[in-house]
Design a protein around this motif. Structure first.
Motif, PDB file in Angstrom:
ATOM      1  N   VAL A  22       1.037  -1.167  -0.056  1.00  0.00           N
ATOM      2  CA  VAL A  22      -0.121   0.096   0.172  1.00  0.00           C
ATOM      3  C   VAL A  22       0.950   1.376   0.042  1.00  0.00           C
ATOM      4  CG1 VAL A  22      -1.785   1.373   1.049  1.00  0.00           C
ATOM      5  CG2 VAL A  22      -1.775  -1.195   1.335  1.00  0.00           C
ATOM      6  N   VAL A  23       0.660   2.126  -0.897  1.00  0.00           N
ATOM      7  CA  VAL A  23       1.477   3.326  -1.152  1.00  0.00           C
ATOM      8  C   VAL A  23       0.673   4.465  -0.855  1.00  0.00           C
ATOM      9  CG1 VAL A  23       2.886   4.799  -2.627  1.00  0.00           C
ATOM     10  CG2 VAL A  23       2.896   2.288  -2.488  1.00  0.00           C
ATOM     11  N   LEU A  24       0.809   5.118   0.346  1.00  0.00           N
ATOM     12  CA  LEU A  24       0.168   6.588   0.619  1.00  0.00           C
ATOM     13  C   LEU A  24       0.978   7.589   0.620  1.00  0.00           C
ATOM     14  CD1 LEU A  24      -2.908   7.057   2.005  1.00  0.00           C
ATOM     15  CD2 LEU A  24      -1.332   7.262   4.025  1.00  0.00           C
ATOM     16  N   SER A  25       0.380   8.628  -0.342  1.00  0.00           N
ATOM     17  CA  SER A  25       0.992   9.837  -0.437  1.00  0.00           C
ATOM     18  C   SER A  25       0.482  10.871   0.431  1.00  0.00           C
ATOM     19  CB  SER A  25       1.079  10.484  -1.791  1.00  0.00           C
ATOM     20  OG  SER A  25      -0.236  10.643  -2.212  1.00  0.00           O
ATOM     21  N   ASP A  26       0.705  12.234   0.530  1.00  0.00           N
ATOM     22  CA  ASP A  26      -0.011  13.044   1.363  1.00  0.00           C
ATOM     23  C   ASP A  26      -0.126  14.305   0.771  1.00  0.00           C
ATOM     24  OD1 ASP A  26      -0.307  15.240   3.397  1.00  0.00           O
ATOM     25  OD2 ASP A  26       0.893  14.102   4.853  1.00  0.00           O
ATOM     26  N   GLU A  27      -1.752  14.503   0.584  1.00  0.00           N
ATOM     27  CA  GLU A  27      -2.172  16.060  -0.120  1.00  0.00           C
ATOM     28  C   GLU A  27      -2.117  15.702  -1.543  1.00  0.00           C
ATOM     29  OE1 GLU A  27      -1.887  20.421   1.145  1.00  0.00           O
ATOM     30  OE2 GLU A  27      -1.567  18.782   2.570  1.00  0.00           O
ATOM     31  N   HIS A  28      -2.461  14.535  -2.250  1.00  0.00           N
ATOM     32  CA  HIS A  28      -2.451  14.388  -3.750  1.00  0.00           C
ATOM     33  C   HIS A  28      -3.917  14.431  -3.960  1.00  0.00           C
ATOM     34  CE1 HIS A  28      -1.574  12.020  -7.390  1.00  0.00           C
ATOM     35  NE2 HIS A  28      -1.835  13.185  -7.881  1.00  0.00           N
ATOM     36  N   ALA A  29      -4.517  15.475  -4.654  1.00  0.00           N
ATOM     37  CA  ALA A  29      -5.852  15.655  -5.256  1.00  0.00           C
ATOM     38  C   ALA A  29      -5.942  14.531  -6.314  1.00  0.00           C
ATOM     39  CB  ALA A  29      -5.937  17.042  -5.528  1.00  0.00           C
ATOM     40  N   ASP A 173      11.435  10.818   1.412  1.00  0.00           N
ATOM     41  CA  ASP A 173      10.935   9.979   0.279  1.00  0.00           C
ATOM     42  C   ASP A 173      11.641   9.092  -0.218  1.00  0.00           C
ATOM     43  OD1 ASP A 173       8.523  11.184   1.217  1.00  0.00           O
ATOM     44  OD2 ASP A 173       7.932  12.285  -0.675  1.00  0.00           O
ATOM     45  N   VAL A 174      13.038   9.597  -0.502  1.00  0.00           N
ATOM     46  CA  VAL A 174      13.948   8.579  -1.303  1.00  0.00           C
ATOM     47  C   VAL A 174      14.336   7.717  -0.294  1.00  0.00           C
ATOM     48  CG1 VAL A 174      16.124   8.790  -2.205  1.00  0.00           C
ATOM     49  CG2 VAL A 174      14.429  10.517  -2.925  1.00  0.00           C
ATOM     50  N   ASN A 175      14.580   8.148   0.903  1.00  0.00           N
ATOM     51  CA  ASN A 175      15.156   7.124   1.935  1.00  0.00           C
ATOM     52  C   ASN A 175      13.840   6.077   2.383  1.00  0.00           C
ATOM     53  OD1 ASN A 175      17.426   8.477   2.148  1.00  0.00           O
ATOM     54  ND2 ASN A 175      16.776   9.633   3.970  1.00  0.00           N
ATOM     55  N   ALA A 176      12.422   6.409   2.341  1.00  0.00           N
ATOM     56  CA  ALA A 176      11.491   5.546   2.367  1.00  0.00           C
ATOM     57  C   ALA A 176      11.639   4.454   1.181  1.00  0.00           C
ATOM     58  CB  ALA A 176      10.401   6.225   2.594  1.00  0.00           C
ATOM     59  N   THR A 177      11.943   4.993  -0.058  1.00  0.00           N
ATOM     60  CA  THR A 177      11.614   4.074  -1.280  1.00  0.00           C
ATOM     61  C   THR A 177      12.692   3.096  -1.230  1.00  0.00           C
ATOM     62  OG1 THR A 177      10.875   5.752  -2.551  1.00  0.00           O
ATOM     63  CG2 THR A 177      11.561   4.014  -3.636  1.00  0.00           C
ATOM     64  N   ASP A 178      13.975   3.598  -0.611  1.00  0.00           N
ATOM     65  CA  ASP A 178      15.405   2.706  -0.629  1.00  0.00           C
ATOM     66  C   ASP A 178      15.044   1.716   0.350  1.00  0.00           C
ATOM     67  OD1 ASP A 178      16.804   4.520  -2.363  1.00  0.00           O
ATOM     68  OD2 ASP A 178      17.842   5.552  -0.765  1.00  0.00           O
ATOM     69  N   ALA A 179      14.259   1.802   1.416  1.00  0.00           N
ATOM     70  CA  ALA A 179      14.157   1.019   2.543  1.00  0.00           C
ATOM     71  C   ALA A 179      13.247  -0.044   1.965  1.00  0.00           C
ATOM     72  CB  ALA A 179      13.745   1.618   3.886  1.00  0.00           C
ATOM     73  N   ALA A 180      12.139   0.424   1.444  1.00  0.00           N
ATOM     74  CA  ALA A 180      10.897  -0.476   0.968  1.00  0.00           C
ATOM     75  C   ALA A 180      11.653  -1.294  -0.270  1.00  0.00           C
ATOM     76  CB  ALA A 180       9.868   0.238   0.323  1.00  0.00           C
ATOM     77  N   PHE A 196       3.233 -10.830   3.272  1.00  0.00           N
ATOM     78  CA  PHE A 196       3.293  -9.465   4.085  1.00  0.00           C
ATOM     79  C   PHE A 196       2.341  -8.432   3.490  1.00  0.00           C
ATOM     80  CE2 PHE A 196       5.903  -9.187   0.052  1.00  0.00           C
ATOM     81  CZ  PHE A 196       6.028  -8.072  -0.265  1.00  0.00           C
ATOM     82  N   LEU A 197       2.402  -7.264   4.339  1.00  0.00           N
ATOM     83  CA  LEU A 197       1.802  -5.968   3.909  1.00  0.00           C
ATOM     84  C   LEU A 197       2.790  -5.027   4.421  1.00  0.00           C
ATOM     85  CD1 LEU A 197      -0.632  -4.277   3.758  1.00  0.00           C
ATOM     86  CD2 LEU A 197      -1.024  -4.266   6.206  1.00  0.00           C
ATOM     87  N   LEU A 198       2.891  -4.325   3.177  1.00  0.00           N
ATOM     88  CA  LEU A 198       4.152  -3.309   3.352  1.00  0.00           C
ATOM     89  C   LEU A 198       3.358  -1.972   2.957  1.00  0.00           C
ATOM     90  CD1 LEU A 198       7.010  -1.982   3.321  1.00  0.00           C
ATOM     91  CD2 LEU A 198       7.096  -2.743   1.007  1.00  0.00           C
ATOM     92  N   TYR A 199       3.415  -1.252   4.101  1.00  0.00           N
ATOM     93  CA  TYR A 199       2.863   0.109   4.053  1.00  0.00           C
ATOM     94  C   TYR A 199       3.983   1.262   3.651  1.00  0.00           C
ATOM     95  CZ  TYR A 199       0.701   4.358   5.958  1.00  0.00           C
ATOM     96  OH  TYR A 199       0.058   5.583   6.322  1.00  0.00           O
ATOM     97  N   VAL A 200       3.908   1.798   2.665  1.00  0.00           N
ATOM     98  CA  VAL A 200       5.063   2.865   2.183  1.00  0.00           C
ATOM     99  C   VAL A 200       4.595   4.414   2.171  1.00  0.00           C
ATOM    100  CG1 VAL A 200       6.818   3.424   0.630  1.00  0.00           C
ATOM    101  CG2 VAL A 200       6.151   1.050   0.958  1.00  0.00           C
ATOM    102  N   GLY A 201       4.910   5.248   3.210  1.00  0.00           N
ATOM    103  CA  GLY A 201       4.230   6.393   3.379  1.00  0.00           C
ATOM    104  C   GLY A 201       5.213   7.524   2.708  1.00  0.00           C
ATOM    105  N   TYR A 202       4.694   8.520   1.951  1.00  0.00           N
ATOM    106  CA  TYR A 202       5.550   9.698   1.316  1.00  0.00           C
ATOM    107  C   TYR A 202       4.858  10.940   1.880  1.00  0.00           C
ATOM    108  CZ  TYR A 202       7.317   6.190  -1.897  1.00  0.00           C
ATOM    109  OH  TYR A 202       8.130   4.963  -2.160  1.00  0.00           O
ATOM    110  N   MET A 203       5.975  11.913   2.015  1.00  0.00           N
ATOM    111  CA  MET A 203       5.597  13.116   2.480  1.00  0.00           C
ATOM    112  C   MET A 203       4.910  13.905   1.228  1.00  0.00           C
ATOM    113  SD  MET A 203       5.993  14.117   5.531  1.00  0.00           S
ATOM    114  CE  MET A 203       5.382  15.686   5.081  1.00  0.00           C
ATOM    115  N   HIS A 204       5.566  13.737  -0.039  1.00  0.00           N
ATOM    116  CA  HIS A 204       4.934  14.472  -1.229  1.00  0.00           C
ATOM    117  C   HIS A 204       3.684  14.134  -1.589  1.00  0.00           C
ATOM    118  CE1 HIS A 204       9.417  15.527  -2.538  1.00  0.00           C
ATOM    119  NE2 HIS A 204       9.212  16.323  -1.916  1.00  0.00           N
ATOM    120  N   PRO A 205       2.934  15.084  -2.148  1.00  0.00           N
ATOM    121  CA  PRO A 205       3.289  16.353  -2.696  1.00  0.00           C
ATOM    122  C   PRO A 205       2.755  17.405  -1.654  1.00  0.00           C
ATOM    123  CG  PRO A 205       1.207  15.796  -3.625  1.00  0.00           C
ATOM    124  CD  PRO A 205       1.547  14.806  -2.965  1.00  0.00           C
TER     125      PRO A 205
END
Length: 486
Positions: A22-29, A173-180, A196-205
């Protein structure tokens, strides 16, 4: 796995259950992406995911604010059911997240990046973390915002702090991707392990709108078309909207040139986010994980980006509450490629029933959402979808009920709004005072009150926030209390 119980459910492993990312961004219309029809914003990886999976055209967040929306999504329960009123709320011992639920199905549950959990518990039912939130986004004291008419944000930096530069959000965000990616690579080498359930969260945009130079280079501010309502007068707006605009210093919109630059930066942040999604997809699709991994993309809420003179969120207009939602299952990859779209109204609270469905768990009747897998392509099944807001800028509680073509916005102590989003997609014409729509207002108000009692909920929210402000509250909210405020 043994036969131990997780929160009352027998723990078991279904070897046929898919992995889930599951990929969750922040504030993406939602509208600000190619697969949702934007003519300029470049999102090739989200477009690819949508082309291979199912895109939900009308997905809504539980609240146009980060923490309430996320806690509601993770628990599968409405904001008022868990007391997640604002960004200061601390989840308590009674909170059950996706992690709690899927561990009962034998899943390894892993977090990476942005989650916006508050407090010392950085797992909230998940097994482990790969990377965490940025420290300055984590609240530990549970203090609520000030919900008084005179409150104002310190500045309008959410639109004026713009430009091309490196930023801590980008590095996060780059560090989160690297780890994922490293985690996915390791799991591909261990195909016999439990799912597994992998939740990857990003700050952008999410603002500040400081974009990586190489991504901003793709967008020329001089060519940006501002929304038709970018200079809408605050004096002509609904009193609640006018108050929110004043509170967040949107009452005097910046000039058009600055708004064009801010918009270009917002789009660039979306493209950088899309690049991170592409790295995850490449890792999944280039390995043995491809044929046994579900990929889901969404965002916690949208961004007004100048519509109706507003930047940020905190209101119920479409750019703030409609989010992108794309689901790709392994079965999708074995069908003839085609664009599958569902037009029915759905909510982020539907994600938990969907994850339980994917994991082979039986439906949990107490959850108000429904599995997205039960909606066929082209489904127009009508069901009320709720969003609500109880934080700074809105002195009294606000509630939105979306049902088909109509959106009903109810504000405690203030007149409601009604929009026909089919005939009026820009939400310029408030129909609530039109006698021809009195029946629609009555029907939607009754539907709203079947889900939540607005006045009782408003009192509960304010009382909880008063207790937390004085330090007299036992900061265990949100503990599930499904019957309160109904």
């Amino acid at each position: 796995m043994g036969a131990a119980a997780v929160d009352g459910e027998p723990e078991r492993t279904n070897q046929d259950a898919p992995n889930i990312v599951v990929v969750l961004s922040d504030e993406h219309a939602a509208a600000a992406s190619g697969c949702y029809g934007h003519p300029v914003v470049q999102t090739p990886n989200l477009d690819r995911l949508a082309a291979e999976g199912t895109l939900y055209e009308n997905a809504y967040c539980p609240s146009p604010m980060c923490v309430p929306s996320r806690l509601s999504m993770l628990s599968g329960r409405h904001v008022h059911d868990i007391g997640a009123w604002d960004n200061g709320v601390l989840p308590g011992a009674g909170f059950r997240s996706w992690g709690h639920h899927l561990r009962a199905a034998g899943y390894e549950t892993v977090l990476a990046g942005r989650t916006h959990f508050n407090g010392p518990d950085r797992l909230l039912g998940f097994d482990r973390r790969l990377t965490d939130d940025l420290d300055f986004w984590i609240t530990h004291d549970g203090r609520p915002p000030r919900r008084v008419p005179e409150w104002r944000r310190g500045s309008n930096s959410h639109v004026t702090e713009v430009g091309a530069a490196e930023h801590v959000h980008t590095r996060h965000d780059v560090n989160a991707t690297d780890a994922a990616v490293e985690y996915l690579r390791g799991r591909a080498r261990r195909p016999g392990d439990r799912p597994f359930l992998l939740y990857v969260g990003y700050m952008h945009p999410h603002f500040p709108l400081v974009a990586p130079p190489e991504f901003l280079a793709a967008y020329d501010p001089a060519t940006v078309e501002l929304p038709p309502t970018w200079d809408e007068s605050v004096q002509a707006q609904h009193p609640v909207i006018a108050q929110v605009r004043r509170a967040f210093r949107n009452d005097e919109p910046p000039g058009p040139d600055l708004q064009r630059e801010a918009t270009a930066c917002y789009w660039a942040l979306i493209s950088h986010l899309d690049h991170q999604v592409g790295r995850l997809l490449d890792e999944v699709d280039g390995s043995s994980l491809r044929d046994r991994t579900v990929v889901i993309y969404t965002s916690d809420h949208g961004e007004m980006a100048g519509h109706h003179g507003i930047w940020q969120k905190q209101v119920f207009y479409e750019p703030a509450v409609k989010v992108p939602l794309i689901v790709r299952t392994p079965g999708d990859l074995h069908e003839e490629p085609r664009r599958r779209r569902v037009t029915a109204d759905v909510s982020l609270i539907d994600l938990l029933p969907t994850l339980r469905d994917l994991a082979g768990l039986s439906p949990e009747p107490s959850l108000p959402g429904r599995s997205l897998l039960s909606l066929p392509e082209g489904s127009r099944a009508t069901r009320p979808v709720l969003s609500q807001y109880h934080a700074q800028g809105m002195v009294d509680g606000g509630f939105m009920l979306k049902l088909g073509r109509y959106k009903y916005c109810y504000y405690v102590h203030h007149p409601p709004q009604l929009f026909d989003v089919v005939n009026d997609p820009l939400e310029r014409v408030d129909l609530a005072g039109d006698p021809d729509y009195a029946a629609a207002v009555g029907q939607l108000d009754a539907e709203l009150r079947r889900v939540v009692d607005p006045e009782t909920t408003d009192r509960r929210a304010k009382e909880d926030q008063r207790r937390r402000a004085t330090g007299s509250a036992d900061l265990t909210s949100p503990a599930c209390s499904r019957d309160r405020g109904r």
